[in-house]
Design a protein around this motif. Structure first.
Motif, PDB file in Angstrom:
ATOM      1  N   ARG A   1      79.562  73.998-154.689  1.00  0.00           N
ATOM      2  CA  ARG A   1      80.741  73.399-154.047  1.00  0.00           C
ATOM      3  C   ARG A   1      80.284  72.873-152.691  1.00  0.00           C
ATOM      4  O   ARG A   1      79.980  73.648-151.788  1.00  0.00           O
TER       5      ARG A   1
ATOM      6  N   ARG B   1      88.256  64.844-152.049  1.00  0.00           N
ATOM      7  CA  ARG B   1      87.386  65.033-153.207  1.00  0.00           C
ATOM      8  C   ARG B   1      86.876  63.674-153.660  1.00  0.00           C
ATOM      9  O   ARG B   1      87.601  62.684-153.635  1.00  0.00           O
TER      10      ARG B   1
ATOM     11  N   SER C   1      82.999  67.017-151.824  1.00  0.00           N
ATOM     12  CA  SER C   1      84.101  66.620-150.953  1.00  0.00           C
ATOM     13  C   SER C   1      83.525  66.081-149.657  1.00  0.00           C
ATOM     14  O   SER C   1      82.421  66.445-149.253  1.00  0.00           O
TER      15      SER C   1
END
Length: 304
Positions: free
Chosen positions: A163, A203, A211
């Motif tokens: 992430r 995003r 992101s």
């Protein structure tokens, strides 16, 4: 990570080889290649039926059959395979993202592999350790490739399934919003001044785990905004939601912003450009950051 220079260079791409086209079309809980390409708008039901018929009659893989019929290109098949194996990238002409984002469009070339080597070292020596989520990308001067490196490195971390958040902390001459086709009306400056929340983080379509937080409107006091405790607190909050936070900074010789950002992040990667950046500027920048308690993880040489 050692301090040996890691060059990255622009090269042509080499597509997935034919043997990958014969690879498995099914994994547990995963759609077939045909279903993925139908969902992507590359095929319709009639074309899929033609391909399946050809596949049965000639003993070809789905991709090979589609290409031989002229219903798909090699690039279409590569895209489908990448999505099937959770490796997101984009086709040329299908996105507003800049062509400078090589890892988004050409993830199979030598330059992409060099980025992955750098990613691997950073994972081992920084991001793989508890509590270490943020890294500043710095350089001594402008036009040395800092924004380019930060953006492409962020993409390669996201392709690993991390992430990933890319923050544009160059509040003076930001570039990340232009590279990613975003508005720059709201961003980091608004967030640090209390005029916006983390909803300003965008995003990136097509790149699942990536992101971007753009710089936002240029403030009159960028150095003060970035030096306030609020920036460090923001990075701590973001660490709960992101595995990797990369921060694009202004050039260190123009203002104190880069040092403030790197101090909050805890670590920096120093970029130099071949035949442009003086060795003394790199060593002086690394030394000054080290004296400030910032972990300088190494240097990267931009050969272009």
């Amino acid at each position: 990570m050692n301090t040996n220079d890691t060059p990255f260079r622009a090269t042509g791409t080499s597509g997935l080889t034919d043997d990958l086209l014969d690879g498995p079309n099914q994994r547990s809980g995963q759609r077939s290649l045909g279903a993925i390409l139908v969902a992507a708008g590359r095929l319709d039901a009639n074309a899929t039926e033609q391909i399946l018929r050809r596949q049965r009659e000639h003993g070809q893989s789905f991709g090979q059959a589609a290409i031989s019929l002229g219903l798909l290109t090699s690039a279409d098949v590569e895209l489908g395979l990448a999505r099937q194996f959770d490796f997101p990238y984009l086709l040329q002409g299908t996105s507003l993202l800049s062509q400078e984002l090589v890892l988004a469009y050409q993830p199979f070339g030598a330059q992409a592999e060099t980025m992955r080597v750098l990613r691997s070292e950073l994972m081992q020596r920084w991001f793989g350790r508890p509590g270490q989520h943020a890294l500043a990308i710095t350089s001594a001067h402008r036009h040395e490739g800092r924004s380019y490196l930060a953006a492409n490195l962020a993409i390669t971390f996201s392709q690993l399934g991390q992430r990933t958040l890319l923050i544009d902390a160059d509040l003076r001459q930001p570039r990340q919003h232009a590279l990613f086709g975003q508005s720059n009306s709201m961003g980091l400056s608004a967030l640090l001044s209390g005029r916006a929340g983390q909803a300003t983080i965008a995003r990136i379509d097509g790149l699942v785990d990536l992101s971007v937080l753009s710089a936002g409107t240029a403030p009159p006091n960028p150095a003060e905004l970035l030096a306030r405790p609020a920036f460090g607190q923001l990075l701590q909050e973001l660490a709960r939601n992101y595995d990797v936070v990369l921060i694009d900074t202004p050039p260190a010789t123009e203002c104190v912003d880069a040092r403030s950002v790197a101090a909050s992040a805890g670590a920096a990667l120093v970029l130099a450009r071949k035949d442009v950046t003086a060795l003394g500027a790199v060593t002086q920048l690394a030394a000054s950051m080290g004296q400030a308690g910032i972990a300088v993880l190494g240097s990267v040489l931009n050969e272009f």
